[in-house]
Design a protein around this motif. Structure first.
Motif, PDB file in Angstrom:
ATOM      1  N   ASP A 142      -3.932   1.693   6.558  1.00 29.72           N
ATOM      2  CA  ASP A 142      -5.303   2.215   6.891  1.00 29.72           C
ATOM      3  C   ASP A 142      -5.491   3.238   5.600  1.00 29.72           C
ATOM      4  O   ASP A 142      -4.709   4.144   5.704  1.00 29.72           O
ATOM      5  CB  ASP A 142      -5.983   2.773   7.964  1.00 29.72           C
ATOM      6  N   ASP A 143      -6.292   3.338   4.807  1.00 28.47           N
ATOM      7  CA  ASP A 143      -6.812   4.364   3.835  1.00 28.47           C
ATOM      8  C   ASP A 143      -7.902   5.120   4.272  1.00 28.47           C
ATOM      9  O   ASP A 143      -8.980   4.540   4.394  1.00 28.47           O
ATOM     10  CB  ASP A 143      -7.164   3.648   2.615  1.00 28.47           C
ATOM     11  N   ASN A 150      -6.260  11.928  -1.086  1.00 26.52           N
ATOM     12  CA  ASN A 150      -5.959  10.880  -0.454  1.00 26.52           C
ATOM     13  C   ASN A 150      -5.316  10.934   0.896  1.00 26.52           C
ATOM     14  O   ASN A 150      -4.689  11.982   1.274  1.00 26.52           O
ATOM     15  CB  ASN A 150      -5.030  10.168  -1.313  1.00 26.52           C
ATOM     16  N   TYR A 153       0.900  -1.124  -0.187  1.00 26.12           N
ATOM     17  CA  TYR A 153      -0.026  -0.070  -0.064  1.00 26.12           C
ATOM     18  C   TYR A 153       0.762   1.135  -0.049  1.00 26.12           C
ATOM     19  O   TYR A 153       1.552   1.652   0.969  1.00 26.12           O
ATOM     20  CB  TYR A 153      -0.781  -0.029   1.256  1.00 26.12           C
ATOM     21  N   SER A 211     -11.472  -0.421   4.651  1.00 26.32           N
ATOM     22  CA  SER A 211     -10.438   0.442   4.432  1.00 26.32           C
ATOM     23  C   SER A 211      -9.128   0.275   5.004  1.00 26.32           C
ATOM     24  O   SER A 211      -8.035   1.033   4.872  1.00 26.32           O
ATOM     25  CB  SER A 211     -10.887   1.831   5.057  1.00 26.32           C
ATOM     26  N   SER A 212      -8.790  -0.649   5.885  1.00 29.42           N
ATOM     27  CA  SER A 212      -7.840  -1.161   6.494  1.00 29.42           C
ATOM     28  C   SER A 212      -7.420  -2.748   6.105  1.00 29.42           C
ATOM     29  O   SER A 212      -8.156  -3.361   5.624  1.00 29.42           O
ATOM     30  CB  SER A 212      -7.734  -0.970   7.899  1.00 29.42           C
ATOM     31  N   ARG A 222     -10.863   0.351  -0.007  1.00 29.04           N
ATOM     32  CA  ARG A 222      -9.642   0.176  -0.592  1.00 29.04           C
ATOM     33  C   ARG A 222      -9.122  -1.326  -0.681  1.00 29.04           C
ATOM     34  O   ARG A 222      -8.639  -1.674  -1.774  1.00 29.04           O
ATOM     35  CB  ARG A 222      -8.503   0.900   0.289  1.00 29.04           C
ATOM     36  N   GLY A 243      -3.436   8.326   4.125  1.00 31.25           N
ATOM     37  CA  GLY A 243      -3.340   6.847   4.770  1.00 31.25           C
ATOM     38  C   GLY A 243      -2.233   6.801   5.669  1.00 31.25           C
ATOM     39  O   GLY A 243      -1.314   7.613   5.683  1.00 31.25           O
TER      40      GLY A 243
END
Length: 422
Positions: free
Chosen positions: A396-397, A365, A49, A409-410, A403, A367
């Motif tokens: 984590d986004d 964005n 990521y 999201s994570s 994501r 993260g």
């Protein structure tokens, strides 16, 4: 028949002489590799990521290697020394045991990354000056913990002269081809062509500032050279410029610290917040400007602790009413505790925030990542390699609730990896 015998004899003698000459040249073997695997909670295989933004430790999902073979210096004349340098690079996802260079989902990428000749001691005015030509990783500069090359103008083939003594510093000049890829000439999407771009790279390094500090200055000029056919389409191309200044402080708490200032125009501008390296500069631009400021380094904190860090802020502005300023900021830290000469525990935490990515309004964005790894290496310290590490990472986004699929999201990944250079 007599003539044939003479020709065969001459060929045999020539082959023997060439073989003897080739055998007399030694080879230096260099390289880099990383490889490993893992599993993730949601994605199946281990995830990667935004490693250039939040850090690479425990955040790489590939197999990558470079095999470099350089001849030992081949001496000529009174002082000249020639070196032939070559490198093969390999990359894959490591998903199976036989990954060939096929163009399919199970294939691997194999590239001739470097192939050049370097000659030193040719010029009476400066025996340290080096003339070179070919394909080369030319004076690249990077930040290890994010695998981010902020100054990597190694495009296609080129040549130049470097390390010429001028005053208190060293002057280097190179000319390299670095074409702009996939330009849509007629707007239909059916006539994409590369446009020839030539990179003129001028650097002046080694300017003393204060104790253990030095300054390097550089200018890259990207000259667009359209073909007659491309000129007939009236594509709005522009030359670009990238300016770089690097302040290096050595012997800084047992390590080093660098501060980088960069400014770009036109095609080079979008790469400032876009984390470009100064290669593949677009030929078609919006009359843009951009800049970035980076501070990074590695220090010793006591007898057992090391710390690597990166802090960056960047902005790309567009002379186009449909685009907004693209801004980017991040911080990454990697503290390491050395238990012994062979064992260490590594931590890495990274955070980034980004607004209007590539000038697209609302393309924001954000993260973060945290990794803990237990490692065994050939020596203590930040740079000791080879190294084998087992790790656990959490990412984590903050802007994308899907994501990692399934409204996640994570992500959590655990794995094992080896890394080495030699």
């Amino acid at each position: 028949m007599k003539t044939l015998k003479v020709c065969l004899t001459a060929a045999a003698v020539s082959s023997a002489l060439l073989a003897s000459s080739a055998m007399a040249v030694g080879v230096d073997f260099h390289g880099y590799m990383r490889a490993g695997t893992g599993v993730s909670a949601h994605g199946g295989a281990n995830e990667s990521y935004e490693k250039n933004k939040v850090g690479r430790l425990g955040n790489e999902d590939d197999v990558y290697g470079e095999i470099q073979l350089d001849t030992t210096p081949i001496k000529a004349g009174d002082s000249a020394e020639f070196i032939v340098s070559s490198m093969i690079a390999y990359g894959s996802d490591g998903s199976n045991g036989w990954e060939s260079a096929r163009d399919d989902d199970d294939g691997a990428d194999v590239a001739l990354a470097q192939f050049n000749v370097q000659a030193k001691g040719l010029f009476e005015f400066d025996k340290d000056a080096t003339l070179w030509a070919g394909k080369r990783y030319y004076q690249r500069q990077d930040i290890h913990i994010t695998d981010f090359y902020y100054w990597n103008t190694s495009g296609g083939a080129g040549g130049g002269i470097e390390n010429v003594t001028v005053g208190p510093g060293k002057l280097s000049f190179a000319f390299m081809r670095d074409d702009s890829l996939g330009v849509d000439l007629d707007g239909t999407g059916n006539n994409n062509q590369n446009i020839n771009v030539n990179n003129f790279d001028l650097r002046y390094a080694g300017l003393g500032l204060w104790q253990d500090a030095s300054l390097e200055l550089g200018v890259n000029y990207y000259m667009v050279n359209e073909s007659d056919e491309q000129e007939n389409f009236n594509v709005d191309t522009d030359d670009s410029v990238m300016l770089t200044a690097v302040v290096s402080q050595n012997n800084f708490f047992g390590g080093f610290n660098k501060t980088v200032f960069q400014f770009g125009t036109n095609g080079a501008a979008s790469g400032m917040a876009g984390l470009g390296s100064g290669s593949w500069v677009p030929a078609v631009t919006d009359g843009d400007t951009g800049f970035r400021v980076i501070n990074f380094g590695v220090i010793d904190m006591g007898s057992s602790w090391n710390l690597g860090h990166q802090v960056m802020y960047a902005q790309s502005s567009y002379d186009n009413s449909n685009k907004d300023d693209h801004t980017f900021a991040n911080i990454v830290v990697r503290p390491i505790y050395n238990w012994s000469e062979i064992m260490k525990t590594e931590f890495e935490a990274g955070y980034f925030t980004e607004d209007n990515a590539w000038g697209s309004k609302g393309a924001d964005n954000e993260g973060a990542k945290f990794t803990v790894a237990q490692a065994w290496s050939a020596g203590s310290g930040f740079w000791a390699r080879p190294e084998i590490r087992v790790y656990a990472s959490y990412v984590d986004d903050f802007k994308n609730d899907n994501r990692f699929g399934g409204d996640e999201s994570s992500e959590v990944s655990v794995g094992i990896q080896a890394e080495a250079w030699w």
